[in-house]
Design an enzyme around this catalytic site. Structure first.
Site, PDB file in Angstrom:
ATOM      1  N   ALA A 165      -3.649  -9.216   1.246  1.00  0.00           N
ATOM      2  CA  ALA A 165      -3.154  -7.887   0.882  1.00  0.00           C
ATOM      3  C   ALA A 165      -1.633  -7.902   0.890  1.00  0.00           C
ATOM      4  O   ALA A 165      -1.017  -8.570   1.731  1.00  0.00           O
ATOM      5  CB  ALA A 165      -3.678  -6.832   1.847  1.00  0.00           C
ATOM      6  N   GLU A 166      -1.038  -7.167  -0.049  1.00  0.00           N
ATOM      7  CA  GLU A 166       0.413  -7.276  -0.243  1.00  0.00           C
ATOM      8  C   GLU A 166       1.215  -6.753   0.944  1.00  0.00           C
ATOM      9  O   GLU A 166       2.405  -7.036   1.052  1.00  0.00           O
ATOM     10  CB  GLU A 166       0.846  -6.594  -1.542  1.00  0.00           C
ATOM     11  CG  GLU A 166       0.383  -5.182  -1.732  1.00  0.00           C
ATOM     12  CD  GLU A 166      -0.863  -5.093  -2.607  1.00  0.00           C
ATOM     13  OE1 GLU A 166      -1.825  -5.861  -2.363  1.00  0.00           O
ATOM     14  OE2 GLU A 166      -0.886  -4.230  -3.500  1.00  0.00           O
ATOM     15  N   ASN A 167       0.580  -5.981   1.835  1.00  0.00           N
ATOM     16  CA  ASN A 167       1.299  -5.534   3.023  1.00  0.00           C
ATOM     17  C   ASN A 167       1.319  -6.610   4.115  1.00  0.00           C
ATOM     18  O   ASN A 167       1.535  -6.290   5.286  1.00  0.00           O
ATOM     19  CB  ASN A 167       0.730  -4.215   3.560  1.00  0.00           C
ATOM     20  CG  ASN A 167      -0.766  -4.246   3.768  1.00  0.00           C
ATOM     21  OD1 ASN A 167      -1.489  -4.890   3.012  1.00  0.00           O
ATOM     22  ND2 ASN A 167      -1.261  -3.558   4.773  1.00  0.00           N
TER      23      ASN A 167
ATOM     24  N   ASN B 152      -6.736 -10.875  -4.245  1.00  0.00           N
ATOM     25  CA  ASN B 152      -6.033  -9.632  -3.927  1.00  0.00           C
ATOM     26  C   ASN B 152      -6.733  -8.480  -4.630  1.00  0.00           C
ATOM     27  O   ASN B 152      -6.945  -8.529  -5.843  1.00  0.00           O
ATOM     28  CB  ASN B 152      -4.574  -9.721  -4.390  1.00  0.00           C
ATOM     29  CG  ASN B 152      -3.813  -8.428  -4.110  1.00  0.00           C
ATOM     30  OD1 ASN B 152      -4.092  -7.392  -4.703  1.00  0.00           O
ATOM     31  ND2 ASN B 152      -2.851  -8.497  -3.214  1.00  0.00           N
TER      32      ASN B 152
ATOM     33  N   SER C  44       5.228 -11.816   1.781  1.00  0.00           N
ATOM     34  CA  SER C  44       3.960 -11.522   1.127  1.00  0.00           C
ATOM     35  C   SER C  44       4.114 -11.530  -0.398  1.00  0.00           C
ATOM     36  O   SER C  44       3.302 -12.117  -1.115  1.00  0.00           O
ATOM     37  CB  SER C  44       3.438 -10.167   1.603  1.00  0.00           C
ATOM     38  OG  SER C  44       2.204  -9.883   1.017  1.00  0.00           O
TER      39      SER C  44
END
Lengths: 224, 239, 224, 239
Positions: A50-52, A27, A92
């Site tokens: 990715a955190e989205n 990440n 996520s």
């Protein structure tokens, strides 16, 4: 300041990316860390997350090739790639908090010799930008930082104790700065690699805490 | 079948009262309900409690986002993962008002924001997360040790309304999102009393979406509006 | 026992189903409650939800038409219908706990005059079958019960206080038994409708708690 | 690319030690990992802690399910929403051993079971649910009042392995389930250290599954085996 040439942004990112192991879930934070994905591993598979809500996304999109529905955590357009998967924001961060991220690479304002770091609020401001950093920092198996060794006016960013509000306590393991590669150990900062034009004494002078010199200290490794 | 499809954005937000709490989906660009925000701006509701990843103005500043409501002083408070831009040199409209004390904020880690919204839509009264332990975020919160590690107690974050941007829907309100447009949509739809959705594509018939490919079941969706093909770039974000 | 004819299973289920309102999300427990879905509402849309992750499923499948991947919460094959949506188990119970279910219809061993009920462990046994009943009972907007008025050996199931371990506290609002329709009010059981062959006194005699007679007591309504 | 595809079920479960905790997906029939259960039975591991909706023998008793391991005394403990059948007259193999004190059980509401598994795969150290308040389930648990209502503190439920039955997968392990086959699969895949999947359909290439239609991303999947076309009804459950 001297006119010596410190390490540039892409080289710092490349140096951190060289640490990624085959199969790691990675990440990347906003800013310099996103440049890590430009580094090509000839013999390793890296899974960017990715955190989205996207796992296994591809390289940065070039102009005209953007998919308007696909961005990384920095809001930059990236390309889909075979095997990519999407999910919602709670799934996520579930992934993140459960420890599936092998390394998160973050920017920072300060890192302390005990591994504390600060990256969300600058001095004298109210509020700030936490984003996913606090979740990532306490959850990822490894927390690496990329940042300039000092502030623009020469203040140390590697410090004995953070002055800024913390992002997380005791988590940073490795730092790439424009002056070298520093490991954070139980006994504090250890300089492992150094920028070509600099001496350990010069780097220590720009560091706000004792900097042990690794026995095998070598020049900053810049594979590209 | 109850008709959930509205003809105009203005009708879909007409009844939103002053003081409402509203969730806004979106992360960076994708998922931002730009048309609903523009409609709420025209409608005029004030003292909004906005729940959103950011307080707006993220990326292309010509596009409509939450900052439109912030700048016109319609927002009393924001619950978000950012109150400032990631780079200190970039000042958001929100940040200036916030530093001037003209607007309130509840700042939290992004995973905590997502999980608090999820908890509100999952009947969970509280949960323990390690994010924020040892930081200012822990101030005033219960810290509890489980198996040798400290965690913070966090509470659910519900809302009166959710404004969501999805890709396709059938006539029952079953939604699909495209790629990272999904982000907060599914959890906000579950956490809000009334969920209002703007759609990239025209409505399809129920049965046209594979039941296994539905991201948000229609029972969580109350109102839908399709973005007109001739919408401006500012609300459509297409080039 | 008499040779009077009590209300049959499908009629009990139909009577409860008549209470469903247009647009309601309905969850049916294992056993008699699943029969509620056989009742056809000419002018109402009912959304059936099962805790194994399906919303808006269709009628029971007949032999040969089963889809092996689609069952209701009782494990019976049901048919898909347009607008159906599936989800995983945590999302399904998230929906339930968050109060999206308008009514859950459950079987029970005992219901008390204060709305407590017991449906998961029988006397003298260790363990039992909780399933989704405890989650549904504390979360659904309405909890209705369908059960025989007495045990096979004539013991009352409508009682002052449950003797069996509880499923939930004070949640039951309406009960259909083979002898009538009973509302659970703040002041206890109220008999609203009664089986054709029975007198209120006979039903009271088979009930383990006071049974108020509703002013408008009428014959058990059996639309089919 | 790491090859996650195994040739035989026996190889896929060969390293499972005595005392392992194993999650078994499945609700009624769909999602039950019958071939993996049969392979573990051949392998012989003992003292298993099984986490599953039921302890087996649900529906058609000619089909392989967890009761195979229970009856051959390979299971030391079950964490489940049922320890007995829903109708008191139907006795499960598990129930007889349980009542005889030869096997242990942790019985809980099904939503609590699902949420505890979800919590383990979501880094949540504990959560509050109203399910079970005022019942035996609350014994020994913290009861806490939020906004006037009581809730129980429940803890995450992780496992060493998850045995899952899915419909399709690509070569990276991205999974899709069909209809109610999904049930516990996605949350168990996240909550277990090692996730082993049996598949209805042959593997497809990465890129063949729409990223928005993936139910379990491949990073949660370690081993996969395709159910052979000539598998018997007992493990394939197809007529």
């Amino acid at each position: 300041m001297t006119n010596k040439k410190p390490i540039d942004r892409q080289a710092m990112a490349n140096r951190i990316a060289m640490e990624f192991q085959d199969g790691w879930v990675v990440n990347l934070g906003i800013g310099i860390p996103t440049l890590c994905s430009n580094f090509v591993h000839p013999d390793k598979e890296i899974v960017y997350q990715a955190e989205n809500g996207v796992v296994n996304y591809g390289p940065m999109a070039v102009d005209g090739e953007e998919d308007l529905w696909l961005v990384n955590a920095g809001g930059q357009y990236v390309l889909p790639q075979p095997g990519m998967a999407t999910m919602d924001h709670s799934d996520s961060f579930a992934l993140i908090r459960a420890g599936y991220v092998d390394v998160t690479v973050l920017g920072a304002y300060e890192v302390a010799a005990n591994g504390d770091f600060a990256n969300w609020r600058v001095t004298g401001r109210k509020g700030g930008g936490i984003g996913g950093a606090m979740d990532l920092a306490v959850s990822a198996k490894n927390v690496y930082v990329i940042m300039d060794h000092t502030t623009r006016d020469g203040q140390a960013r590697l410090v004995e104790r953070c002055a800024l509000p913390l992002t997380a306590v005791g988590v940073v393991k490795l730092i790439a700065t424009n002056l070298g590669l520093i490991e954070v150990t139980l006994s504090g900062f250890v300089l492992k690699e150094i920028a070509p034009d600099y001496s350990p004494e010069e780097v220590q002078a720009l560091t706000g805490a004792p900097l042990a010199i690794a026995p095998g200290l070598r020049e900053f490794q810049v594979a590209s | 079948m109850r008709n959930k499809l509205f003809d105009t954005f203005d009708e879909a937000v007409a009844d939103i009262p002053d003081g409402a709490s509203i969730m806004f989906s979106g992360f960076a660009g994708p998922g931002t309900p730009r048309n609903l925000i523009a409609a709420l701006h025209r409608q005029g509701a004030k003292e909004i409690h906005a729940i959103s990843n950011t307080p707006g103005r993220w990326g292309d500043s010509s596009l409509v986002d939450l900052s439109l409501l912030v700048q016109s002083r319609r927002v009393a408070k924001v619950s978000a993962a950012f109150t400032a831009a990631t780079h200190p040199s970039a000042k958001l409209p929100f940040t200036e008002l916030y530093e001037a004390g003209e607007i309130d904020a509840e700042l939290m880690p992004q995973g905590t924001l997502a999980e608090r919204i999820r908890a509100a839509g999952a009947g969970i009264a509280g949960f323990y997360t390690a994010a924020g332990v040892g930081t200012e975020i822990a101030d005033g919160k219960e810290v509890r040790n489980f198996d040798g590690r400290d965690y913070l107690l966090e509470l659910p974050l519900p809302a009166d309304y959710a404004f969501i941007h999805a890709h396709t829907a059938d006539d029952l309100g079953n939604l699909q999102y495209r790629l990272t447009q999904r982000n907060f949509g599914p959890i906000m739809a579950r956490a809000a009393k009334v969920t209002i959705v703007e759609l990239d594509e025209p409505i399809v018939l129920s049965g046209d979406i594979d039941p296994d490919a539905v991201h948000t079941p229609g029972i969580f969706v109350d109102r839908m509006i399709v973005i007109p093909a001739d919408a401006t770039k500012e609300v459509k974000n297409q080039r």
